[in-house]
Design a protein around this motif. Sequence first.
Motif, PDB file in Angstrom:
ATOM      1  N   LYS A   1       0.822  -1.217   0.234  1.00 35.95           N
ATOM      2  CA  LYS A   1      -0.030  -0.013  -0.100  1.00 35.95           C
ATOM      3  C   LYS A   1       0.711   1.318   0.047  1.00 35.95           C
ATOM      4  N   GLU A   2       1.715   1.066   0.778  1.00 37.33           N
ATOM      5  CA  GLU A   2       2.803   2.505   0.802  1.00 37.33           C
ATOM      6  C   GLU A   2       3.402   2.899  -0.464  1.00 37.33           C
ATOM      7  N   VAL A   3       3.836   1.548  -1.186  1.00 36.86           N
ATOM      8  CA  VAL A   3       4.440   1.888  -2.414  1.00 36.86           C
ATOM      9  C   VAL A   3       3.459   2.552  -3.430  1.00 36.86           C
ATOM     10  N   LEU A   4       2.430   2.074  -3.614  1.00 34.23           N
ATOM     11  CA  LEU A   4       1.133   2.235  -4.566  1.00 34.23           C
ATOM     12  C   LEU A   4       0.743   3.778  -4.204  1.00 34.23           C
ATOM     13  N   ASN A   5       0.569   3.997  -2.874  1.00 31.61           N
ATOM     14  CA  ASN A   5       0.238   5.448  -2.485  1.00 31.61           C
ATOM     15  C   ASN A   5       1.379   6.444  -2.746  1.00 31.61           C
ATOM     16  N   ARG A   6       2.385   6.198  -2.751  1.00 30.85           N
ATOM     17  CA  ARG A   6       3.617   7.097  -3.052  1.00 30.85           C
ATOM     18  C   ARG A   6       3.737   7.278  -4.255  1.00 30.85           C
ATOM     19  N   ILE A   7       3.441   6.231  -5.095  1.00 27.56           N
ATOM     20  CA  ILE A   7       2.991   6.538  -6.543  1.00 27.56           C
ATOM     21  C   ILE A   7       1.967   7.614  -6.875  1.00 27.56           C
ATOM     22  N   ALA A   8       0.740   7.201  -6.316  1.00 24.89           N
ATOM     23  CA  ALA A   8      -0.125   8.095  -6.470  1.00 24.89           C
ATOM     24  C   ALA A   8      -0.004   9.610  -6.049  1.00 24.89           C
ATOM     25  N   ASP A   9       0.739   9.778  -4.969  1.00 27.56           N
ATOM     26  CA  ASP A   9       1.125  11.067  -4.363  1.00 27.56           C
ATOM     27  C   ASP A   9       1.888  12.001  -5.407  1.00 27.56           C
ATOM     28  N   ASN A  10       2.768  11.350  -6.270  1.00 31.26           N
ATOM     29  CA  ASN A  10       3.436  11.834  -6.987  1.00 31.26           C
ATOM     30  C   ASN A  10       2.833  11.813  -8.520  1.00 31.26           C
ATOM     31  N   HIS A  11       1.550  12.131  -8.728  1.00 29.30           N
ATOM     32  CA  HIS A  11       0.947  12.137  -9.932  1.00 29.30           C
ATOM     33  C   HIS A  11       0.946  13.423 -10.636  1.00 29.30           C
ATOM     34  N   ASP A  12       1.743  14.392 -10.146  1.00 28.83           N
ATOM     35  CA  ASP A  12       2.062  15.618 -11.017  1.00 28.83           C
ATOM     36  C   ASP A  12       3.107  15.702 -11.513  1.00 28.83           C
ATOM     37  N   ILE A  13       3.922  14.765 -11.653  1.00 27.74           N
ATOM     38  CA  ILE A  13       5.330  14.694 -12.267  1.00 27.74           C
ATOM     39  C   ILE A  13       5.125  14.201 -13.531  1.00 27.74           C
ATOM     40  N   GLY A  14       6.051  14.298 -14.519  1.00 29.42           N
ATOM     41  CA  GLY A  14       6.042  13.785 -15.814  1.00 29.42           C
ATOM     42  C   GLY A  14       5.601  12.099 -15.970  1.00 29.42           C
TER      43      GLY A  14
ATOM     44  N   ALA B   1       9.091  10.303 -15.780  1.00 29.13           N
ATOM     45  CA  ALA B   1       9.711  10.492 -14.355  1.00 29.13           C
ATOM     46  C   ALA B   1       8.830   9.625 -13.266  1.00 29.13           C
ATOM     47  N   ARG B   2       7.531   9.522 -13.559  1.00 31.51           N
ATOM     48  CA  ARG B   2       6.557   8.869 -12.538  1.00 31.51           C
ATOM     49  C   ARG B   2       6.986   7.296 -12.857  1.00 31.51           C
ATOM     50  N   LYS B   3       7.008   6.915 -14.071  1.00 33.99           N
ATOM     51  CA  LYS B   3       7.417   5.558 -14.470  1.00 33.99           C
ATOM     52  C   LYS B   3       8.621   5.145 -13.557  1.00 33.99           C
ATOM     53  N   ALA B   4       9.858   5.856 -13.623  1.00 34.04           N
ATOM     54  CA  ALA B   4      11.077   5.817 -13.234  1.00 34.04           C
ATOM     55  C   ALA B   4      11.046   5.666 -11.855  1.00 34.04           C
ATOM     56  N   PHE B   5      10.324   6.508 -11.156  1.00 31.22           N
ATOM     57  CA  PHE B   5      10.098   6.751  -9.529  1.00 31.22           C
ATOM     58  C   PHE B   5       9.306   5.372  -9.276  1.00 31.22           C
ATOM     59  N   ALA B   6       8.080   4.888 -10.282  1.00 34.55           N
ATOM     60  CA  ALA B   6       7.637   3.801  -9.525  1.00 34.55           C
ATOM     61  C   ALA B   6       8.586   2.512  -9.599  1.00 34.55           C
ATOM     62  N   SER B   7       9.306   2.394 -10.502  1.00 34.37           N
ATOM     63  CA  SER B   7      10.309   1.211 -10.719  1.00 34.37           C
ATOM     64  C   SER B   7      11.440   1.298  -9.554  1.00 34.37           C
ATOM     65  N   GLU B   8      11.575   2.537  -9.173  1.00 32.56           N
ATOM     66  CA  GLU B   8      12.737   2.716  -8.013  1.00 32.56           C
ATOM     67  C   GLU B   8      12.125   2.405  -6.759  1.00 32.56           C
ATOM     68  N   LEU B   9      10.731   2.550  -6.580  1.00 35.31           N
ATOM     69  CA  LEU B   9      10.201   2.308  -5.145  1.00 35.31           C
ATOM     70  C   LEU B   9      10.088   0.691  -5.100  1.00 35.31           C
ATOM     71  N   ILE B  10       9.908   0.084  -6.231  1.00 38.79           N
ATOM     72  CA  ILE B  10       9.686  -1.504  -6.304  1.00 38.79           C
ATOM     73  C   ILE B  10      11.103  -2.023  -6.120  1.00 38.79           C
ATOM     74  N   SER B  11      12.021  -1.328  -6.907  1.00 34.61           N
ATOM     75  CA  SER B  11      13.543  -2.073  -6.480  1.00 34.61           C
ATOM     76  C   SER B  11      13.905  -1.908  -5.107  1.00 34.61           C
ATOM     77  N   ASP B  12      13.532  -0.810  -4.614  1.00 31.48           N
ATOM     78  CA  ASP B  12      13.837  -0.696  -3.083  1.00 31.48           C
ATOM     79  C   ASP B  12      13.336  -1.597  -2.228  1.00 31.48           C
ATOM     80  N   GLU B  13      12.142  -1.958  -2.412  1.00 30.37           N
ATOM     81  CA  GLU B  13      11.264  -2.792  -1.834  1.00 30.37           C
ATOM     82  C   GLU B  13      11.923  -4.169  -1.959  1.00 30.37           C
ATOM     83  N   GLU B  14      12.249  -4.511  -3.162  1.00 26.56           N
ATOM     84  CA  GLU B  14      12.864  -5.829  -3.529  1.00 26.56           C
ATOM     85  C   GLU B  14      14.020  -6.039  -2.592  1.00 26.56           C
ATOM     86  N   THR B  15      14.927  -4.909  -2.612  1.00 23.85           N
ATOM     87  CA  THR B  15      16.162  -5.130  -1.952  1.00 23.85           C
ATOM     88  C   THR B  15      15.790  -5.310  -0.669  1.00 23.85           C
ATOM     89  N   ARG B  16      14.691  -4.486   0.094  1.00 27.38           N
ATOM     90  CA  ARG B  16      14.534  -4.631   1.469  1.00 27.38           C
ATOM     91  C   ARG B  16      14.153  -6.229   1.623  1.00 27.38           C
TER      92      ARG B  16
END
Length: 213
Positions: free
Chosen positions: A87-100, A103-118
């Motif tokens: 939920k945190e990952v998906l909500n953070r993506i939604a919170d950044n709806h106003d970026i390009g 950039a939004r796609k890259a941000f989502a990939s980074e969030l998922i990658s960080d979660e995978e690392t964790r």
Amino acid sequence: MILQGTQTLTSLIHIISESLLTPVVILLVIAVIIVLLAFGGAINEFISRKPISSKELEELIRSISFSNNVSQMKEVISNSNLFDYQKEVLNRIADNHDIGKEARKAFASELISDEETRLIKSTNKTDVLVRVGPILGLLGTLIPLGPGLAALGSGDISTLAQALTIAFDTTVTGLSVGALAYVISKFKKQWYESDLIVTETLAEAELEALNRW
């Protein structure tokens, strides 16, 4: 002189080898404690885990895809049966709806990658024990055999029996630690891989919805 030097080095190696037995046994005990705690944690996680079914995932994808605004999308995510970190990952993506879009796609990939690392880091201990456990068991087997065989040569059966007992005990303990650690890591990685696939799928649906606005 060469023979004397060889004997000196051999004696030094023998002393080092025998001095390692106590640390090896201590490390084996620590490994047993760690793997038992990890096993208990895995059982507790298994009992408390409630991953969403394929039907729930399908409904959630539809709900996210047909959301009309960010608030509605976040409400759908928050009311779902997803895990908190999803939920945190998906909500953070939604919170950044106003970026390009890119950039939004890259941000989502980074969030998922960080979660995978964790999630991968959470299995590091058991991954290490898969290899270290049997190694410690092997060391605990070989180290006491030297004095044991020497005792056999002098007819000291009692010392040999004690050495063999230590050897067998450490072998069984080391292999048991490695086997249990492998099972724990295997199942946890399967759980986390499934969770990440769900997160990636929902993130894709979320990005598509955001790109339409």
